[in-house]
Design a protein around this motif. Structure first.
Motif, PDB file in Angstrom:
ATOM      1  N   ARG A  35       0.764  -1.170   0.125  1.00  0.00           N
ATOM      2  CA  ARG A  35       0.071  -0.027  -0.065  1.00  0.00           C
ATOM      3  C   ARG A  35       0.802   1.220   0.121  1.00  0.00           C
ATOM      4  NH1 ARG A  35      -5.359   0.198   1.821  1.00  0.00           N
ATOM      5  NH2 ARG A  35      -5.149   2.335   1.517  1.00  0.00           N
ATOM      6  N   ARG A  36       1.999   1.266   0.747  1.00  0.00           N
ATOM      7  CA  ARG A  36       3.013   2.371   0.911  1.00  0.00           C
ATOM      8  C   ARG A  36       3.534   2.649  -0.746  1.00  0.00           C
ATOM      9  NH1 ARG A  36       4.123   0.088   5.874  1.00  0.00           N
ATOM     10  NH2 ARG A  36       5.881  -0.832   4.886  1.00  0.00           N
ATOM     11  N   THR A  37       3.801   1.433  -1.249  1.00  0.00           N
ATOM     12  CA  THR A  37       4.400   1.695  -2.605  1.00  0.00           C
ATOM     13  C   THR A  37       3.269   2.430  -3.639  1.00  0.00           C
ATOM     14  OG1 THR A  37       5.748  -0.204  -2.302  1.00  0.00           O
ATOM     15  CG2 THR A  37       5.494   0.626  -4.548  1.00  0.00           C
ATOM     16  N   ALA A  38       2.208   1.663  -3.460  1.00  0.00           N
ATOM     17  CA  ALA A  38       0.809   2.135  -4.286  1.00  0.00           C
ATOM     18  C   ALA A  38       0.231   3.314  -3.869  1.00  0.00           C
ATOM     19  CB  ALA A  38      -0.121   1.010  -4.403  1.00  0.00           C
ATOM     20  N   ALA A  39       0.550   3.822  -2.712  1.00  0.00           N
ATOM     21  CA  ALA A  39      -0.167   5.073  -2.175  1.00  0.00           C
ATOM     22  C   ALA A  39       0.118   6.382  -3.157  1.00  0.00           C
ATOM     23  CB  ALA A  39       0.431   5.439  -0.735  1.00  0.00           C
ATOM     24  N   ASP A  40       1.130   6.084  -4.003  1.00  0.00           N
ATOM     25  CA  ASP A  40       1.375   7.333  -4.942  1.00  0.00           C
ATOM     26  C   ASP A  40       0.676   7.228  -6.249  1.00  0.00           C
ATOM     27  OD1 ASP A  40       2.888   9.636  -5.562  1.00  0.00           O
ATOM     28  OD2 ASP A  40       4.244   8.576  -6.654  1.00  0.00           O
ATOM     29  N   ALA A  41      -0.012   6.164  -6.393  1.00  0.00           N
ATOM     30  CA  ALA A  41      -0.930   6.072  -7.622  1.00  0.00           C
ATOM     31  C   ALA A  41      -1.888   7.158  -7.886  1.00  0.00           C
ATOM     32  CB  ALA A  41      -1.839   4.977  -7.528  1.00  0.00           C
ATOM     33  N   ALA A  42      -2.557   7.619  -7.304  1.00  0.00           N
ATOM     34  CA  ALA A  42      -3.560   8.709  -7.414  1.00  0.00           C
ATOM     35  C   ALA A  42      -2.700  10.122  -7.808  1.00  0.00           C
ATOM     36  CB  ALA A  42      -4.605   8.854  -6.294  1.00  0.00           C
ATOM     37  N   ASP A  43      -1.803  10.365  -6.692  1.00  0.00           N
ATOM     38  CA  ASP A  43      -1.117  11.629  -6.942  1.00  0.00           C
ATOM     39  C   ASP A  43      -0.350  11.532  -8.247  1.00  0.00           C
ATOM     40  OD1 ASP A  43      -2.115  12.328  -4.470  1.00  0.00           O
ATOM     41  OD2 ASP A  43      -0.219  11.753  -3.379  1.00  0.00           O
ATOM     42  N   ALA A  44       0.364  10.310  -8.726  1.00  0.00           N
ATOM     43  CA  ALA A  44       1.015  10.259  -9.811  1.00  0.00           C
ATOM     44  C   ALA A  44       0.134  10.627 -11.140  1.00  0.00           C
ATOM     45  CB  ALA A  44       1.636   9.003 -10.118  1.00  0.00           C
ATOM     46  N   ARG A  45      -1.095   9.941 -10.917  1.00  0.00           N
ATOM     47  CA  ARG A  45      -1.875  10.063 -12.126  1.00  0.00           C
ATOM     48  C   ARG A  45      -2.438  11.576 -12.209  1.00  0.00           C
ATOM     49  NH1 ARG A  45      -2.460   7.800 -16.860  1.00  0.00           N
ATOM     50  NH2 ARG A  45      -2.282  10.177 -17.411  1.00  0.00           N
ATOM     51  N   ALA A  46      -2.764  12.058 -11.138  1.00  0.00           N
ATOM     52  CA  ALA A  46      -3.061  13.530 -10.975  1.00  0.00           C
ATOM     53  C   ALA A  46      -2.125  14.409 -11.451  1.00  0.00           C
ATOM     54  CB  ALA A  46      -3.605  13.797  -9.650  1.00  0.00           C
ATOM     55  N   ALA A  47      -0.887  14.056 -10.905  1.00  0.00           N
ATOM     56  CA  ALA A  47       0.349  14.942 -11.490  1.00  0.00           C
ATOM     57  C   ALA A  47       0.272  14.947 -13.103  1.00  0.00           C
ATOM     58  CB  ALA A  47       1.522  14.806 -10.667  1.00  0.00           C
ATOM     59  N   PHE A  48       0.246  13.714 -13.573  1.00  0.00           N
ATOM     60  CA  PHE A  48       0.710  13.484 -14.881  1.00  0.00           C
ATOM     61  C   PHE A  48      -0.645  14.160 -15.755  1.00  0.00           C
ATOM     62  CE2 PHE A  48       0.187  10.648 -18.847  1.00  0.00           C
ATOM     63  CZ  PHE A  48       1.391  11.209 -19.572  1.00  0.00           C
TER      64      PHE A  48
END
Length: 1005
Positions: free
Chosen positions: A603-616
Motif C-alpha cells: 500500500r505504501r508503494t501504491a499510495a502514490d498512484a492517485a497523486d502520480a496520475r493526477a500529477a501526470f
C-alpha cells in the motif's frame, strides 16, 4: 455428471487457447493425463473446478500461491475458461473470466476488468444454445443445486487432487456425515430429530407450566380463603409439580374452603344490616342540630353587616360625587388630547427649524421661507450647467486608468512569454518522468489488491478462532453457573417448603390473633375465647411464606436463564469451530501479522498512484494551457499599440474642456459637490420654516376649542376638567365599590327580614357535640360491618373464580402429560439418548450408516481385486467416544491376519488403492440412489507411483471395468509405465511460449 469439452485461454501455464475433448477421451472409459513436472496437468483439473465453482482446489485458490492468468499470455488476450457438460439431465455451457488487468484502449498503462460469468443451456428442440444468466451468484447457486456438492466435496469425490487422496478414508465421523449428508440429502432426517426435540421441549414446558399454574392457583385460593376460614390441614402442601394426585387434592380442598367462606358471608351480611339502621338514626339527629345552629349564626352575621354599612355611609356619598365629575370630564377628553398633540407638534417643528437654520451661512440664516426657496432654485440652475464638464472629467480619469492598465498588461505579457518559452523547452523530459511514475504506482496497486483479498480471508479465520477460544471459556463458565443455579433453585424450594410447614404448624395462633372479646369467633361462633392459641418460637406469618415462595420462583427463573445461555453458547461455539477449524489462534495471528506487513508495504508503494496520475494529468493540462496562453499574449501585444494612441488623443481633448469649466476649484466634481450641498441645506431650511409656521397656527386653534368644551361641561377652566379625569381602571374600581355597597345593603335587608332566621335566634343554642359522638360510634360500627361483609363476599367470589380455573386446568393437564410421555420417548430414540436405543445412534446417523454400509460393500468389490483378495472394507457401528457420532466408522479387515483394524494403519500404496476403491464405491451408491447425482467422470491425480507392478495391474483392471457402466476415469500421472498400459492419452507439453495439450489414441500413437 459428464464432461464434454473444456476450452482454456491464457489460463495457468497455457499461454494461448487449448481445447480438451472429454467425449473423445471418455470413449475408451480410461484415459491418461500426463506430461513433465510443471507442464500443467493439474491445471486442467483446476480449470474444470474453476468453471464449476469459480474457485480452484485446495491452496491453489489463494492468489498469492498461484495466479489464474498465464504469464505467457499476450496482454490483449483475456483469461477465460469454457466448460461444456451434462449434469442433472441438462446440457450446460459455463464461461468464467477472472478479474484481470489489460492494456488501456486509449493512452498507456493498465486497467482492471471485473470478473465475469456466463451460463448457457442447449435447447435440443431448437438445436441452439440459449443464455440463462450472467450473475455470479445465480450461476453459483444453479450449479450447486445441480451438483449437490460444495467445491471441497467435489474435489474429494470427483477430482481427487494431490495430497487430498485419502481424506475421506481417514475422515472423522462428523466429516463423513457432512459429505454423505450432502450426497444423499439426509437433511430431512436431521430435521425430524430437531422437530422431535422441539416437540419434547414444548410438551415438557406445557406440563410443567400446567402443574405450576395449578399449584399457584391452590396457594392463591388458600390466601383468598383467609386464615379464619382455612380448614385443618391442606392436602396439597406435601405435593409438588408432577405428582399425579395434585389435581384431586387441590379440588377437594377448594370445595371445603368455598363452603366455609359462604357461612362467614351470611353472618357478615346480618351484622351489616343492623349497623346501617343505627347509623341512619344517628345521622338524622346530627343534621337537625347542625341546621338550628347554622340559622342562629346567619342572623347574627346579618346584624353585624348592617352596623358596618351604617358606619361607611359618608364615604359612599363621596365616591358617588367623584364618579359623577369623572363622567362629566370624559366629554372634554377628546378636545384636551387634540390640544396636547398640537402643542407637541409645535415644539417639534420649531426645534427642526432652528437646527436647519444653524447649518446656513450667516447672511441667509434669518431669511424667510420664500427667500430660502428662491436661493435653492438659483443653486440648482448653476449645478445643471456643470453636468457636461463633470462627465468629461470622469472620462479623463478613466482614460488614465486604462492607459496604466495597458502598460501593466504589456509587462505581464512579456513575462508570460518568457516563462512559457523556458517551461516548454523541458516538456519532453518532464512528460517521460511522470509516465514512469504512473506505471510504477499501477503495478504496486495491483499487488496490494491481491494481498488485500488474502488478508481478508486470514483475518476472518483469525477472528473466528478468537471467538472460538473465548466462547469455549464462556461455555465452561456457563456450565458451572448452571450447576450453581440448579443447586440454588433446589435450596430455595426446600426453604419454601420448610417455611410453609412451619406456618401450617402455627395456623391456629394466626386465627386466634384476629379474635377480640365480645366478637363471635368466625370458626365456632362463640363470643367467649377462654384459651386462644399462642404463636410458638418457630411460627412464621403469611408474608414470610410469600417471600420464600418468591425466592423459589426467582431461583427457578435464574436456573432457566442459565440453561438458555448455555444452549446459546454451545450453538455459537459450534459455528465458530466450523468457521475457524482447529488452527490455533496464535498461528493465525502470526499469519495475519505477516500478511498485514506485506500488505502495508504494498500500500505504501501504491499510495502514490492517485497523486502520480493526477500529477501526470496536471502537467498535460498545463502544457496545453501554456501553449494557448503564449499564443494569446502574442495576439494582445500586436493590438495594444493602436489602442494606446487613440486613448492619448482623447484624453488631451477632455483635459482642455475640464480646465475651462472648473474655475477656481480643484476639480469640476469638487465645484459640483459644493453647489449640491448648498442647495440641499437651503431646501431643508425652507421646508422646516414652513412647517413651524403651520404648527403655530394649529396650536392657537386647539386652545380656543378646549376653552369652549370645558365651559360647556361645567368646569371653570380647562385645567379643572383635566384634574377631574380618572384613569379607566380607577373609574372601574370606583364604580365597582359603589355597586358592591348597594348589593350588600340589599342582601343584609333580605337576611334580617327572613322569619326562619329570626325564629331560630329566639331559641336557645343547640348541642351538637353529643350528636356527633353518637354518629361517630355508629359510623365505626357500620364501617367494620361493611368491611367484614365485603371481605367475606370478595373471598367467596375469588374462591369461585379460582376454583373454576383450577377445575379447567386439572382437566387440561391429563392429555398434556400423556402427550409429553409419548413425544419424549420418540425424541430420545431419534436423538440416541434413550436407553431403548442400545447404540446411542441418532436417526440421521442411522440413515447415513446404512448408506456408508452400502458404500463399503461397493468399495470392497473393487478393493478385494486391487489387493489380491487381502483387504475388505467394513462399516463399523460402534459407539463414538465423547460427543462424537456413532455408526459412521470405517475399518479394514486383513484376510492374512483375520484382524479388523483402523484404515489409518494402511501403508501409502494400500491407502491409495483403498481410497480409490472407496471413491468408486461412493460414486456407485450415489448413482443408484433415487434422485442422486450420477457421477460419470472421475479424475485421479497422482498416487500410482506408490504401487508395485502387480498391484498396478489389478488397479487398472478395476478402473477399466468401469466402462461397463458408461463411466470414464481420467488418471493424472507422470509414471512412465502408465503410458504403455493406457492407450488413450492427453499429453501436456511445456515450452517457452507456454504449455499446449495433445490428444493421443491407439491410432495417433
Amino acid at each position: 455428471m459428464r464432461l464434454h469439452r473444456l476450452t482454456v485461454t491464457a489460463f495457468g501455464p497455457f499461454g494461448g487457447t487449448q481445447t480438451v475433448d472429454f467425449d473423445e477421451l471418455s470413449a475408451a472409459g480410461l484415459f491418461l493425463l500426463h506430461g513433465p513436472t510443471g507442464a500443467g496437468k493439474t491445471s486442467v483439473l483446476d480449470a474444470v473446478c474453476y468453471a464449476l465453482y469459480n474457485e480452484v482446489p485446495g491452496v491453489r485458490q489463494n492468489p498469492g500461491q498461484r495466479r489464474l492468468r498465464s504469464d505467457h499470455a499476450d496482454p490483449h488476450t483475456p483469461t477465460e475458461v469454457v466448460l461444456d457438460l451434462t449434469v442433472g439431465g441438462r446440457r450446460l455451457e459455463i464461461t468464467r473470466r477472472p478479474e484481470q488487468q489489460r492494456p488501456k484502449r486509449r493512452g498507456t498503462g493498465l486497467t482492471t476488468d471485473k470478473a465475469q460469468s456466463w451460463l448457457r443451456e442447449y435447447d435440443a428442440a431448437a438445436g441452439a444454445w440459449k443464455a440463462l444468466s450472467r450473475s455470479h451468484q445465480e450461476i453459483g447457486e444453479e450449479i450447486r443445486q445441480l451438483m449437490g456438492m460444495s467445491r471441497e466435496q467435489f474435489c474429494q469425490v470427483v477430482l481427487l487432487p494431490q495430497g487430498d487422496f485419502a481424506r475421506f478414508l481417514r475422515a472423522g465421523a462428523e466429516d463423513r456425515a457432512k459429505l454423505l449428508g450432502h450426497l444423499f440429502d439426509t437433511r430431512r432426517f436431521a430435521a425430524v430429530e430437531r422437530h422431535l426435540a422441539e416437540l419434547r421441549t414444548a410438551a415438557q414446558h406445557r406440563v410443567r407450566d400446567a402443574d405450576e399454574r395449578l399449584l399457584a392457583l391452590a396457594h392463591r385460593m388458600r390466601q383468598a380463603a383467609g386464615t379464619a376460614s382455612e380448614p385443618d390441614g391442606a392436602p396439597f402442601e406435601d405435593l409438588s409439580p408432577g405428582d399425579p394426585g395434585l389435581a384431586g387434592a387441590v379440588l377437594e380442598w377448594a370445595a371445603l374452603a368455598r363452603s366455609t367462606a359462604r357461612e362467614r358471608l351470611d353472618a357478615a351480611a346480618s351484622a351489616r344490616r343492623l349497623a346501617e339502621t343505627a347509623h341512619a338514626a344517628a345521622q338524622r339527629d346530627l343534621e337537625e342540630a347542625r341546621e338550628l345552629d347554622r340559622r342562629r349564626r346567619r342572623h347574627a352575621a346579618a346584624r353585624q353587616r348592617a352596623e358596618a354599612l351604617a358606619a361607611g355611609a359618608e364615604e359612599h356619598r363621596r365616591d358617588r360625587a367623584r364618579l359623577e365629575r369623572a363622567r362629566a370630564a370624559e366629554t372634554v377628553a377628546p378636545v384636551l388630547e387634540a390640544r396636547e398633540r398640537a402643542e407637541a407638534e409645535h415644539r417639534r417643528t420649531a426645534l427642526a427649524e432652528e437646527r436647519a437654520r444653524e447649518l446656513l451661512p450667516a447672511d441667509v440664516a434669518q431669511a424667510s421661507a420664500e427667500r430660502l426657496a428662491e436661493l435653492e432654485r438659483a443653486a440648482r440652475q448653476e449645478l445643471g450647467a456643470l453636468d457636461a464638464a463633470r462627465h468629461a472629467e470622469e472620462r479623463s480619469a478613466r482614460l488614465a486608468d486604462e492607459l496604466a492598465a495597458l502598460e501593466r498588461e504589456s509587462g505581464a505579457d512579456e513575462d508570460l512569454l518568457r516563462e512559457a518559452d523556458e517551461w516548454l523547452a523541458g516538456w519532453e523530459a518532464t512528460r517521460d518522468a511522470h509516465q514512469r511514475r504512473v506505471d510504477a504506482a499501477a503495478e504496486a496497486a495491483s499487488r496490494a489488491e491481491q494481498l488485500a483479498r488474502r488478508l481478508d480471508t486470514v483475518r476472518r479465520q483469525w477472528e473466528a478462532a478468537r471467538r472460538r477460544d473465548s466462547l469455549s471459556r464462556e461455555e465452561t463458565a456457563a456450565r458451572a453457573e448452571l450447576l450453581e443455579a440448579h443447586e440454588r433453585a433446589l435450596a430455595a424450594k426446600q426453604d419454601w417448603l420448610d417455611v410453609r410447614a412451619r406456618r401450617l404448624d402455627g395456623i391456629a395462633a394466626e386465627l386466634a390473633g384476629e379474635l377480640s372479646d365480645g366478637t363471635p369467633c368466625m370458626v365456632c361462633g362463640s363470643p367467649d375465647h377462654p384459651a386462644p392459641a399462642r404463636p410458638g418460637a418457630r411460627h412464621v406469618d403469611r408474608q414470610a411464606e410469600d417471600a420464600a415462595l418468591e425466592r423459589h420462583r426467582r431461583a427457578e427463573e435464574a436456573h432457566h436463564r442459565a440453561e438458555r445461555r448455555l444452549d446459546s453458547l454451545r450453538e455459537r461455539l459450534a459455528l465458530a469451530v466450523e468457521e475457524a477449524g482447529e488452527t490455533p489462534a496464535a498461528e493465525l495471528a502470526e499469519r495475519t501479522a505477516g500478511l498485514e506487513a506485506e500488505y502495508a508495504a504494498a500500500r505504501r508503494t501504491a499510495a502514490d498512484a492517485a497523486d502520480a496520475r493526477a500529477a501526470f494529468d496536471r502537467i498535460l493540462r498545463e502544457h496545453e494551457a501554456r501553449r494557448a496562453a503564449r499564443q494569446e499574449a502574442e495576439r494582445r501585444t500586436a493590438s495594444r499599440t493602436s489602442t494606446r494612441d487613440a486613448l492619448l488623443r482623447e484624453r488631451s481633448e477632455l483635459e482642455e474642456q475640464v480646465a475651462r469649466a472648473r474655475g477656481g476649484a480643484v476639480s469640476v466634481a469638487r465645484r459640483a459637490g459644493e453647489l449640491e450641498r448648498r442647495a440641499a441645506l437651503l431646501a431643508a431650511a425652507a421646508e422646516a420654516a414652513s412647517a413651524a409656521e403651520a404648527a403655530a397656527r394649529r396650536l392657537k386653534e386647539a386652545d380656543a376649542r378646549l376653552a369652549d368644551a370645558a365651559w360647556r361641561a361645567g368646569f371653570d377652566t380647562p385645567q379643572a376638567a383635566a384634574d377631574a379625569r380618572l384613569a379607566d381602571h380607577e373609574q372601574r374600581l370606583l364604580q365597582r365599590r359603589v355597586d358592591d355597597r348597594q348589593a350588600e345593603e340589599a342582601a343584609v335587608a333580605a337576611e334580617l327580614a327572613d322569619p326562619e332566621l329570626a325564629g331560630a335566634a329566639a331559641l336557645p343554642p343547640a348541642g351538637t357535640a353529643g350528636a356527633e359522638a353518637a354518629l361517630e360510634a355508629a359510623v365505626a360500627r357500620l364501617n367494620a360491618a361493611v368491611a367484614a361483609d365485603a371481605e367475606a363476599r370478595r373471598r367467596c367470589e375469588e374462591l369461585d373464580r379460582l376454583s373454576a380455573r383450577a377445575l379447567a386446568d386439572a382437566r387440561d393437564l391429563a392429555p398434556l402429560r400423556e402427550e409429553y410421555d409419548r413425544v419424549a420417548r420418540l425424541a430420545g430414540l431419534a436423538a440416541g439418548t434413550s436407553a431403548e436405543n442400545e447404540r446411542r445412534m441418532r436417526l440421521e446417523s442411522y440413515v447415513l450408516a446404512a448408506r456408508l454400509e452400502q458404500v463399503a460393500a461397493a468399495a470392497t468389490a473393487r478393493l478385494t481385486r486391487m489387493s489380491g483378495g487381502r483387504y475388505t472394507l467394513v462399516h463399523s457401528d460402534a459407539r463414538g467416544s465423547g460427543r462424537g457420532r456413532s455408526g459412521l466408522g470405517l475399518h479394514v479387515v486383513d484376510a492374512w491376519t483375520g484382524i479388523e483394524r483402523d484404515t489409518a494403519t494402511l501403508s501409502g500404496g494400500e491407502t491409495f488403492f483403498a481410497s480409490l476403491a472407496l471413491a468408486l464405491g461412493l460414486a456407485d451408491v450415489v448413482t443408484e440412489e433415487a434422485g442422486g447425482l450420477r457421477l460419470d467422470t472421475l479424475f485421479i491425480d497422482e498416487g500410482f507411483g506408490s504401487l508395485d507392478d502387480q498391484t498396478l495391474d489389478e488397479v487398472l483392471d478395476v478402473l477399466d471395468s468401469l466402462r461397463e457402466r458408461d463411466r470414464s476415469v481420467g488418471i493424472v500421472s507422470h509414471v512412465a509405465d502408465l503410458r504403455r498400459r493406457i492407450p488413450v492419452q492427453l499429453e501436456v507439453v511445456k515450452g517457452r511460449a507456454g504449455s499446449v495439450v495433445r490428444h493421443r489414441g491407439p491410432k495417433t500413437g
